[in-house]
Every structure is written in structure tokens, then in C-alpha cells.
Write an enzyme that holds these catalytic residues in place. Sequence first.
Site, PDB file in Angstrom:
ATOM      1  N   SER A  23       0.845  -1.192   0.000  1.00 47.26           N
ATOM      2  CA  SER A  23       0.000   0.000   0.000  1.00 47.26           C
ATOM      3  C   SER A  23       0.887   1.251   0.000  1.00 47.26           C
ATOM      4  O   SER A  23       1.955   1.248   0.621  1.00 47.26           O
ATOM      5  CB  SER A  23      -0.874  -0.034   1.258  1.00 47.26           C
ATOM      6  OG  SER A  23      -2.059   0.673   1.056  1.00 47.26           O
ATOM      7  N   PRO A  24       0.466   2.309  -0.685  1.00 39.93           N
ATOM      8  CA  PRO A  24       1.295   3.519  -0.698  1.00 39.93           C
ATOM      9  C   PRO A  24       1.405   4.109   0.704  1.00 39.93           C
ATOM     10  O   PRO A  24       0.400   4.246   1.400  1.00 39.93           O
ATOM     11  CB  PRO A  24       0.515   4.452  -1.634  1.00 39.93           C
ATOM     12  CG  PRO A  24      -0.897   3.960  -1.604  1.00 39.93           C
ATOM     13  CD  PRO A  24      -0.814   2.482  -1.406  1.00 39.93           C
ATOM     14  N   CYS A  26       3.339   7.367   2.688  1.00 35.62           N
ATOM     15  CA  CYS A  26       4.203   8.545   2.737  1.00 35.62           C
ATOM     16  C   CYS A  26       5.342   8.310   3.712  1.00 35.62           C
ATOM     17  O   CYS A  26       5.125   7.848   4.840  1.00 35.62           O
ATOM     18  CB  CYS A  26       3.418   9.757   3.237  1.00 35.62           C
ATOM     19  SG  CYS A  26       2.311  10.431   2.008  1.00 35.62           S
ATOM     20  N   TYR A 183      -8.004  14.221   0.283  1.00 36.66           N
ATOM     21  CA  TYR A 183      -7.130  15.067  -0.524  1.00 36.66           C
ATOM     22  C   TYR A 183      -7.929  15.601  -1.725  1.00 36.66           C
ATOM     23  O   TYR A 183      -9.125  15.324  -1.860  1.00 36.66           O
ATOM     24  CB  TYR A 183      -5.864  14.300  -0.903  1.00 36.66           C
ATOM     25  CG  TYR A 183      -5.077  13.930   0.338  1.00 36.66           C
ATOM     26  CD1 TYR A 183      -4.552  14.930   1.159  1.00 36.66           C
ATOM     27  CD2 TYR A 183      -4.907  12.607   0.733  1.00 36.66           C
ATOM     28  CE1 TYR A 183      -3.866  14.618   2.321  1.00 36.66           C
ATOM     29  CE2 TYR A 183      -4.217  12.282   1.899  1.00 36.66           C
ATOM     30  CZ  TYR A 183      -3.704  13.297   2.693  1.00 36.66           C
ATOM     31  OH  TYR A 183      -3.034  12.987   3.853  1.00 36.66           O
ATOM     32  N   ARG A 231      -7.372   5.175  -6.292  1.00 40.47           N
ATOM     33  CA  ARG A 231      -7.714   4.922  -4.879  1.00 40.47           C
ATOM     34  C   ARG A 231      -8.815   5.875  -4.471  1.00 40.47           C
ATOM     35  O   ARG A 231      -8.711   7.096  -4.660  1.00 40.47           O
ATOM     36  CB  ARG A 231      -6.500   5.088  -3.964  1.00 40.47           C
ATOM     37  CG  ARG A 231      -6.868   4.896  -2.501  1.00 40.47           C
ATOM     38  CD  ARG A 231      -5.674   4.728  -1.577  1.00 40.47           C
ATOM     39  NE  ARG A 231      -5.317   3.320  -1.424  1.00 40.47           N
ATOM     40  CZ  ARG A 231      -4.624   2.824  -0.394  1.00 40.47           C
ATOM     41  NH1 ARG A 231      -4.194   3.617   0.561  1.00 40.47           N
ATOM     42  NH2 ARG A 231      -4.348   1.537  -0.310  1.00 40.47           N
ATOM     43  N   GLY A 327      -0.338  -2.289   4.371  1.00 46.19           N
ATOM     44  CA  GLY A 327       0.421  -1.110   4.734  1.00 46.19           C
ATOM     45  C   GLY A 327       1.315  -1.400   5.924  1.00 46.19           C
ATOM     46  O   GLY A 327       2.453  -1.856   5.785  1.00 46.19           O
ATOM     47  N   ARG A 328       0.759  -1.189   7.106  1.00 45.79           N
ATOM     48  CA  ARG A 328       1.578  -1.260   8.322  1.00 45.79           C
ATOM     49  C   ARG A 328       2.222  -2.620   8.537  1.00 45.79           C
ATOM     50  O   ARG A 328       3.339  -2.696   9.059  1.00 45.79           O
ATOM     51  CB  ARG A 328       0.727  -0.855   9.528  1.00 45.79           C
ATOM     52  CG  ARG A 328       0.392   0.640   9.508  1.00 45.79           C
ATOM     53  CD  ARG A 328      -0.746   0.987  10.415  1.00 45.79           C
ATOM     54  NE  ARG A 328      -1.999   0.418   9.947  1.00 45.79           N
ATOM     55  CZ  ARG A 328      -3.158   0.509  10.593  1.00 45.79           C
ATOM     56  NH1 ARG A 328      -3.205   1.158  11.745  1.00 45.79           N
ATOM     57  NH2 ARG A 328      -4.248  -0.023  10.094  1.00 45.79           N
TER      58      ARG A 328
HETATM   59  C1  LIG Z   1       2.978   5.751   7.400  1.00 48.27           C
HETATM   60  C2  LIG Z   1       1.766   5.703   6.524  1.00 48.27           C
HETATM   61  C3  LIG Z   1       1.718   6.489   5.384  1.00 48.27           C
HETATM   62  C4  LIG Z   1       0.607   6.421   4.519  1.00 48.27           C
HETATM   63  N1  LIG Z   1       0.630   7.133   3.342  1.00 48.27           N
HETATM   64  C5  LIG Z   1      -0.344   6.923   2.417  1.00 48.27           C
HETATM   65  C6  LIG Z   1      -0.235   7.447   1.100  1.00 48.27           C
HETATM   66  O1  LIG Z   1       0.768   8.045   0.722  1.00 48.27           O
HETATM   67  N2  LIG Z   1      -1.270   7.230   0.255  1.00 48.27           N
HETATM   68  C7  LIG Z   1      -2.378   6.496   0.613  1.00 48.27           C
HETATM   69  O2  LIG Z   1      -3.284   6.346  -0.195  1.00 48.27           O
HETATM   70  N3  LIG Z   1      -2.473   5.959   1.837  1.00 48.27           N
HETATM   71  C8  LIG Z   1      -1.480   6.121   2.726  1.00 48.27           C
HETATM   72  N4  LIG Z   1      -1.540   5.485   3.947  1.00 48.27           N
HETATM   73  C9  LIG Z   1      -2.632   4.527   4.184  1.00 48.27           C
HETATM   74  C10 LIG Z   1      -2.156   3.115   3.814  1.00 48.27           C
HETATM   75  O3  LIG Z   1      -1.845   3.011   2.432  1.00 48.27           O
HETATM   76  C11 LIG Z   1      -3.215   2.054   4.163  1.00 48.27           C
HETATM   77  O4  LIG Z   1      -4.349   2.297   3.371  1.00 48.27           O
HETATM   78  C12 LIG Z   1      -3.613   2.107   5.646  1.00 48.27           C
HETATM   79  O5  LIG Z   1      -2.447   2.136   6.467  1.00 48.27           O
HETATM   80  C13 LIG Z   1      -4.478   0.905   6.047  1.00 48.27           C
HETATM   81  O6  LIG Z   1      -3.827  -0.311   5.743  1.00 48.27           O
HETATM   82  P1  LIG Z   1      -3.023  -1.151   6.874  1.00 48.27           P
HETATM   83  O7  LIG Z   1      -3.999  -1.479   7.962  1.00 48.27           O
HETATM   84  O8  LIG Z   1      -2.539  -2.387   6.130  1.00 48.27           O
HETATM   85  O9  LIG Z   1      -1.887  -0.315   7.352  1.00 48.27           O
HETATM   86  C14 LIG Z   1      -0.468   5.570   4.836  1.00 48.27           C
HETATM   87  C15 LIG Z   1      -0.427   4.812   6.003  1.00 48.27           C
HETATM   88  C16 LIG Z   1       0.679   4.847   6.821  1.00 48.27           C
HETATM   89  C17 LIG Z   1       0.720   3.960   8.035  1.00 48.27           C
END
Ligand SMILES: Cc1cc2nc3c(=O)[nH]c(=O)nc-3n(C[C@H](O)[C@H](O)[C@H](O)COP(=O)(O)O)c2cc1C
Length: 360
Positions: A23-24, A26, A183, A231, A327-328
Site C-alpha cells: 500500500s502507498p 508517505c 485530498y 484509490r 500497509g503497516r
Molecule cells: C505511514 C503511513 C503512510 C501512509 N501514506 C499513504 C499514502 O501516501 N497514500 C495512501 O493512499 N495511503 C497512505 N496510507 C494509508 C495506507 O496506504 C493504508 O491504506 C492504511 O495504512 C491501512 O492499511 P493497513 O492497515 O494495512 O496499514 C499511509 C499509512 C501509513 C501507516
Amino acid sequence: MTDSLFSPMTIRDTEIRNRVMMSPMCQYSAEEGLATDWHRVHLGSRAVGGAGLVMAEATAVEPRGRITPEDLGIWSDEHAEALAPIAEFVAEQGATPAIQLAHAGRKASTTRPWDEGGPLQPDEGGWETIAPSDVPYPFENPPKTRRMTKGDIDDVIEAFADAAERALDAGFEVAEVHAAHGYLLHEFLSPVANERDDEYGGSFENRTRLVREVVEAVREVWPDDKPVFVRISGTDWIDDRPSWDREQSARLGPLLIEAGADLIDVSSGGIHRDQDLPHAGPNYQVPLAEAVRREGEVPVAAVGKITEPEQADALVRNDRADLVALGRELLRNPYWTLEAAHELGVDVEWPPQYRRGRFE
Ligand SMILES: Cc1cc2nc3c(=O)[nH]c(=O)nc-3n(C[C@H](O)[C@H](O)[C@H](O)COP(=O)(O)O)c2cc1C
């Protein structure tokens, strides 16, 4: 045959080796928008770790579209050149290099989360933000937000298309348009942030116009054999006023496909502090992805608290999602995909350098 987490997936002529998508995320570690060694290691190690698709974080299509001054950007050729070796390395590892193209709208001009993540004022290096309406995000003391003119809208569409062209030059194989998390493009979709009364506000058709135009513009420069993802936030989680919800998401899916997208990556929330997020347990956003997939009959990625191999595998096997984004969990363990294959009893290729670490 039923697809599973380790079935390859071909979209247009692009084969993704398995259904695990990074997952993207930042990293707030760019210098003037340029990728650094941090990005190379961050993205490269998840490709080494077996992910099918590695998505670079929200990458700003213009400087004022950054969330923080440390965001990645792709508004010049120099930015693309800094990203090129990263995309190349990811592809060399057998993963599909992907990039999320983004504009932060009224949620731009903040400090990094570890510097409190609050609004950054113009005299501290911040900037005036742009949005559908001149209503700022409900930060305490937000920087000024300016309602976009038709000219600004045209400029943003062009900035997304130019960014996609540069992303292609840099070697990315998938471009994802970021229309989630409050956004800019989500701000147009949701009546919570969009108070316009022109052709970009009011009706569903008008509120969805900008994202459709951006996707069309990206598709125009993106080759026919390569996928475009979008997304979205499947819902605003706001019920006490007109907002964006699951029904509208399901309705939007096929329109985005018509505009040139191939897959909808379904997240949620982010438009306003008043969101009433449910307990974010395992699979908490999956029903939203499922709704877009079933009702709109479009391919989707599911994301949110997906951490276990069996859990991820079941989402694909039960036709609830086409890709599973992590993501995490991938922050905790870059090698999650290789471990998941072992746990599920699937034989996958390891990088030769790491073969001695293979599970016996
Ligand atoms: C550190 C961090 C940065 C993130 N940056 C973005 C981002 O750049 N673009 C985006 O669409 N979501 C972003 N997210 C959301 C994640 O892509 C993901 O959708 C969200 O963490 C839920 O998934 P997870 O439970 O597997 O972490 C970010 C999440 C985290 C933890």
C-alpha cells in the site's frame, strides 16, 4: 480454478506475480520532492520481500499538492530521474513498480507526523492551499484555502497528465490516481468539502467530473498495455450531513473504468475530523471494496488491517478482492510475502542472494 493470493494477475498486458500489493505510504523523507536513499531501501526491500506490486507513496503532481515539504514529488524531469533507479530495482526483483499520483488540496501545507503533523503557516515555509471551495480543512489555525477557478482545475488535470508521463519515463508500470483520504480529488467528490455550484459541484455527475477528467487525461498518456488504478475512500464515515458513501462509490467504479481506469483501490475516510470511524479491526474496509466489486463489477484492491496470510488468501479465494494491499504489516515485516507463501504452502521464487534463508 479458484484464484488465490499467489495466483498471478494480468491487467491489460501487465502481469503482477501475486496479489500482494504494498500500500502507498508517505515517508516524508524527500528533499525538495526528490527521492532519496530512504525510498530506494523502503520500496526496494518490499520487492525483495516478494510483494507482487510495490506502490510508491503519494507523489505530488505539483509543489503545492504536497502534504508536507518532505513529500515525494514528480513535477519535473529531475524528480522522475531520481525515481528511475528505484522503479528499475523493483522491476528487477520481479515486482511491478507502481506510483501513486497525488494532490493534497486543502490538506496540504502541514508538518510531518513526527513534527506534530499540524498546519504549516506561510511564514514557516507553508503555502496557500487550493480546494473546491474556500473552506479550509478543520485544523486549528489552518493556512488559507483558495477556491479553485476553472483555470486552476485545468492546470491540475494537466499536472496529473504530465506527472503520469514522467512516471512512465521513470519506469513505473502502474499509475494510481489518489482520490481518497480527503485530498484534492476526494474533496471534489464529497459534499462535505465541495460547496461549488458550477459544473464541478452539486450533483453526483458534477462532483465526480474532476476525477473522471483526471483519469481520462492520465489514460491518454499512459500506454494501452499498462494499468491505471484509482484509490478512493469508499465512505466518508459521516452520516449527519450530505457526504460521500458506499452507494456513490459503487456507482463511481464503472464510470472510472469507462474513463480508463482498470482497478479501484478502496480505502475510506479522511475528509473531515468529524468522521465516525468504526472500530478499525481486521478487514474493516473490505465490505466497501466488496460493494464496489460486486455492484460495479470492477476489479478492486482491498486494504486495511490485513495482516495474516490466511486472511489475505481468503479475500482472493472468496472473490472479495482482486488485490490485497498491506500497509503497516509491511512496515513491520518487509519479507511478509515470502513468509506468507511458506505458511500457505506455496513455492515462490526467492532472490538468489537470500536463498540460504529459505524455510527448510
Ligand atoms: C505511514 C503511513 C503512510 C501512509 N501514506 C499513504 C499514502 O501516501 N497514500 C495512501 O493512499 N495511503 C497512505 N496510507 C494509508 C495506507 O496506504 C493504508 O491504506 C492504511 O495504512 C491501512 O492499511 P493497513 O492497515 O494495512 O496499514 C499511509 C499509512 C501509513 C501507516
